[in-house]
Design an enzyme around this catalytic site. Structure first.
Site, PDB file in Angstrom:
ATOM      1  N   ASP A 100       2.651  -4.479   8.256  1.00 20.49           N
ATOM      2  CA  ASP A 100       1.448  -3.696   8.000  1.00 20.49           C
ATOM      3  C   ASP A 100       0.265  -4.658   8.127  1.00 20.49           C
ATOM      4  OD1 ASP A 100      -0.751  -2.510   6.877  1.00 20.49           O
ATOM      5  OD2 ASP A 100       0.242  -1.860   5.032  1.00 20.49           O
TER       6      ASP A 100
ATOM      7  N   LYS B 273     -11.171  -0.770   9.835  1.00 23.68           N
ATOM      8  CA  LYS B 273     -11.325  -1.946   8.981  1.00 23.68           C
ATOM      9  C   LYS B 273     -11.765  -3.155   9.793  1.00 23.68           C
ATOM     10  CE  LYS B 273      -7.611  -0.419   5.874  1.00 23.68           C
ATOM     11  NZ  LYS B 273      -8.178  -0.001   4.595  1.00 23.68           N
TER      12      LYS B 273
ATOM     13  N   CYS C 252      -4.586   1.749  -4.400  1.00 19.95           N
ATOM     14  CA  CYS C 252      -3.449   2.409  -3.755  1.00 19.95           C
ATOM     15  C   CYS C 252      -2.153   1.614  -3.824  1.00 19.95           C
ATOM     16  CB  CYS C 252      -3.734   2.759  -2.300  1.00 19.95           C
ATOM     17  SG  CYS C 252      -5.003   3.999  -2.137  1.00 19.95           S
TER      18      CYS C 252
ATOM     19  N   HIS D 143       0.844  -1.191   0.000  1.00 17.46           N
ATOM     20  CA  HIS D 143       0.000   0.000   0.000  1.00 17.46           C
ATOM     21  C   HIS D 143       0.887   1.252   0.000  1.00 17.46           C
ATOM     22  CE1 HIS D 143      -2.846   2.958   1.662  1.00 17.46           C
ATOM     23  NE2 HIS D 143      -3.793   2.146   1.254  1.00 17.46           N
TER      24      HIS D 143
ATOM     25  N   GLN E 290      -4.823  -5.253   6.677  1.00 17.24           N
ATOM     26  CA  GLN E 290      -5.769  -6.224   6.111  1.00 17.24           C
ATOM     27  C   GLN E 290      -5.714  -7.558   6.843  1.00 17.24           C
ATOM     28  OE1 GLN E 290      -7.950  -5.311   4.049  1.00 17.24           O
ATOM     29  NE2 GLN E 290      -7.062  -3.456   3.180  1.00 17.24           N
TER      30      GLN E 290
HETATM   31  C1  LIG Z   1      -2.439  -2.960   3.330  1.00 17.06           C
HETATM   32  C2  LIG Z   1      -2.851  -1.599   3.783  1.00 17.06           C
HETATM   33  N1  LIG Z   1      -1.972  -0.799   4.406  1.00 17.06           N
HETATM   34  C3  LIG Z   1      -2.297   0.423   4.832  1.00 17.06           C
HETATM   35  C4  LIG Z   1      -3.559   0.937   4.660  1.00 17.06           C
HETATM   36  C5  LIG Z   1      -3.861   2.329   5.138  1.00 17.06           C
HETATM   37  O1  LIG Z   1      -4.777   2.324   6.180  1.00 17.06           O
HETATM   38  P1  LIG Z   1      -5.389   3.678   6.751  1.00 17.06           P
HETATM   39  O2  LIG Z   1      -5.955   4.392   5.577  1.00 17.06           O
HETATM   40  O3  LIG Z   1      -6.440   3.221   7.703  1.00 17.06           O
HETATM   41  O4  LIG Z   1      -4.302   4.428   7.407  1.00 17.06           O
HETATM   42  C6  LIG Z   1      -4.521   0.150   4.024  1.00 17.06           C
HETATM   43  C7  LIG Z   1      -5.864   0.680   3.811  1.00 17.06           C
HETATM   44  O5  LIG Z   1      -6.448   0.634   2.749  1.00 17.06           O
HETATM   45  C8  LIG Z   1      -4.155  -1.140   3.571  1.00 17.06           C
HETATM   46  O6  LIG Z   1      -5.035  -1.917   2.941  1.00 17.06           O
END
Ligand SMILES: Cc1ncc(COP(=O)(O)O)c(C=O)c1O
Lengths: 398, 141
Positions: free
Chosen positions: A189, A215, A353, A112, A192
């Site tokens: 991270d 989430k 993203c 991401h 998910q």
């Molecule tokens: C794998 C991953 N990392 C980071 C994020 C970022 O999360 P947040 O927007 O809640 O900070 C997301 C959210 O879509 C994600 O799917």
């Protein structure tokens, strides 16, 4: 499962965008309303009952999180505004002071943006290198490929536990083992992963874990930074101010509080943290193993139904989470999403993203279905019926 | 989209868009335009001849509404002076915002009138116009 807990699901809506954010159960909404209605005081400040209750509830969430991910100490749980902020804290507060020119950070092309851009900045400021662990033909991260790219300069491996486009579960425990044999830090991270399966930081032995409440049935604007205590002690606070200092008389005599307060400056998202606590209680009650198993069954059902459709190209047939990405022949992903939206079905279109993934997958855009425990087989039947009729898609996509 | 004729114009322009090609020859300026949802990605190539938009082409991937809107815009703008083009863009913006607008000036771009009621697709229809406006204003300076 548990559909009756979600007020929105009473309406005629099918929500398949759970990787973006989850729906909120009534108990979480009520918990937040209760705070704002009945004890809306600040935390760590007042000497009166209302404020005392705030402290209790806020800190109760910390211990729920600690237990949920099996951390050793309460001080290892820092509340942030989300995964993104937590990743930025780790990169800028811990690694920026530590990494030197030519040190290497390993990520993958399916990360991401939040796990890419902070590192990209260190390339500029610290002259580090960001290298990619190659993905195999299924876009999976394999241990063999990891071993190939580790060098004596590798200092960090920063990866998603489950990626938000392919939905593959990474072999985190093995990765940590290999990393630590080479004195490499692992940043996980968990955005998910933590909402969908049991994550045990002690068992995995990760150094840092980050995830977002929204989430996992919790409110927006709250996330967690977990770090091993001896590492967090060295994480420089990026934000200074109230709540995190012990005393200050002049620029040379500033004393900061201990963890976790030191990394939680300013008035926090109190309502959010308290609501998050309720979300964790709720998920615990259902059971993370049950959630994971149910999502896998649902996914298999969906894949089995999509596979025979010639005009559907599934990007991740194999994958062990509730994420299914696909394209409809000659139809732009956003037009597919628009078509489904006409029937009250929410799906995501785009690159999710993970912009650098396109270099490996070769497609820019996909439609993404991401499941959660409240989705049903009937909802999938509805979806598949709409996707089966290619002519209807073409006719109704605008 | 209910009206058959509207649908047909949009689909024709989507499936066989006008001037979707790399520009041949020199003197084109490039304007990239990105959708806020970060999916659509269209590059416009504009050639100015004095005060006129002598030629416009485009490349890129986007949804049916963005591609068709780009195609129709290009057809309607080629040959216009910069001020005429800005006037056209202004009328288009009015239409998308659900206001009174000049139908004669917009010609077949009027097919997007209904879009003004669909929040998420407003951005798609307006995308090429934002791009060309940027190019014109930059060029004027
Ligand atoms: C794998 C991953 N990392 C980071 C994020 C970022 O999360 P947040 O927007 O809640 O900070 C997301 C959210 O879509 C994600 O799917």
């Amino acid at each position: 499962m548990n559909r009756e807990d979600f007020p929105l699901l009473g309406d005629d809506i099918i929500y398949f965008d759970n990787s973006a954010t989850s729906l909120k159960p009534k108990c979480v909404i009520d918990k937040i309303r209760d705070y704002y209605t009945n004890y809306p005081a600040n935390a760590h400040r007042g000497d009166y009952d209302l404020s005392y209750k705030v402290d209790q509830e806020y800190e109760e969430t910390r211990s729920l999180v600690k237990e949920f991910i099996n951390a050793q100490e309460l001080e290892e749980i820092i509340f942030t505004s989300g995964t993104t902020e937590a990743l930025n804290m780790v990169v800028n507060g811990f690694f920026a002071p530590l990494l030197e020119a030519n040190d290497e950070v390993l990520i993958t092309t399916s990360e991401h943006a939040s796990n890419v851009l902070p590192w990209f900045r260190l390339v500029k400021t610290n002259n580090i290198k960001v290298n990619y662990i190659p993905l195999d033909s299924n876009y999976y991260l394999t241990i063999d490929n990891l071993k190939k790219v580790i060098t004596p300069n590798t200092k960090v491996i920063s990866i998603a536990g489950i990626t938000n486009v392919i939905g593959d579960i990474r072999p985190v425990k093995e990765i940590c083992k290999i990393a630590h044999e080479h004195n490499i830090f692992v940043v996980l991270d968990g955005a998910q992963m933590v909402p969908h399966m049991k994550v045990d930081v002690e068992d995995l032995d990760v150094d840092f874990l980050v995830f977002s409440a929204h989430k996992m049935c919790g409110p927006t604007g709250v996330g967690v930074l977990y770090g091993k205590k001896e590492l967090l002690e060295h994480l420089e606070p990026m934000i200074l101010g109230g709540g995190m200092n012990e005393s200050f008389d002049n620029p040379h005599e500033v004393y900061l509080k201990e963890l976790p307060a030191r990394l939680e400056a300013g008035t926090r998202n109190i309502a959010g943290v308290i609501g998050f606590g309720e979300a964790i209680r709720y998920l615990k009650e259902i059971g993370m193993d049950n959630i994971h198993k149910y999502e896998l069954d649902l996914r298999k059902y969906l894949i089995d139904k999509l596979m025979p459709l010639k005009h559907i190209d599934i990007i991740n047939i194999e994958s062990d989470s509730g994420i299914v990405t696909f394209n409809v022949t000659d139809v732009f992903s956003q037009d597919v999403a628009y078509y489904l939206n006409k029937y009250n079905i929410c799906v995501r279109a785009g690159n999710h993203c993970a912009k650098i993934l396109k270099s490996s997958v070769g497609v820019n855009n996909t439609v993404r279905i991401s499941l959660y425990f409240y989705n049903t087989y009937e909802e999938i039947d509805n979806l598949v019926e709409l996707l089966s009729d290619y002519d209807k898609i073409l006719k109704e996509m605008i | 989209m209910n009206n058959e004729n509207t649908r047909k114009i949009i689909m024709d322009n989507y499936l066989n868009p006008y001037n979707r090609l790399m520009p041949k020859g020199e003197g084109y300026v490039k304007a990239n335009t990105r959708n806020e949802s970060c999916i659509d990605n269209i590059d416009l190539y504009v050639k100015f001849d004095g005060d006129k938009l002598a030629d416009i082409t485009f490349m890129g991937d986007a949804c049916a509404i963005s591609i068709s809107s780009t195609s129709i815009m290009i057809k309607n703008l080629i040959g216009k002076t910069k001020n005429e083009a800005l006037e056209y863009i202004l009328e288009f913006e009015k239409m998308i915002d659900g206001k009174e607008f000049n139908k004669e000036l917009l010609k077949d771009a009027c097919v997007y009138e209904e879009i003004s009621k669909q929040g998420s697709r407003k951005v798609c229809a307006s995308l090429p116009l934002k791009g060309i406006k940027k190019a014109i204003l930059e060029f004027l300076e």
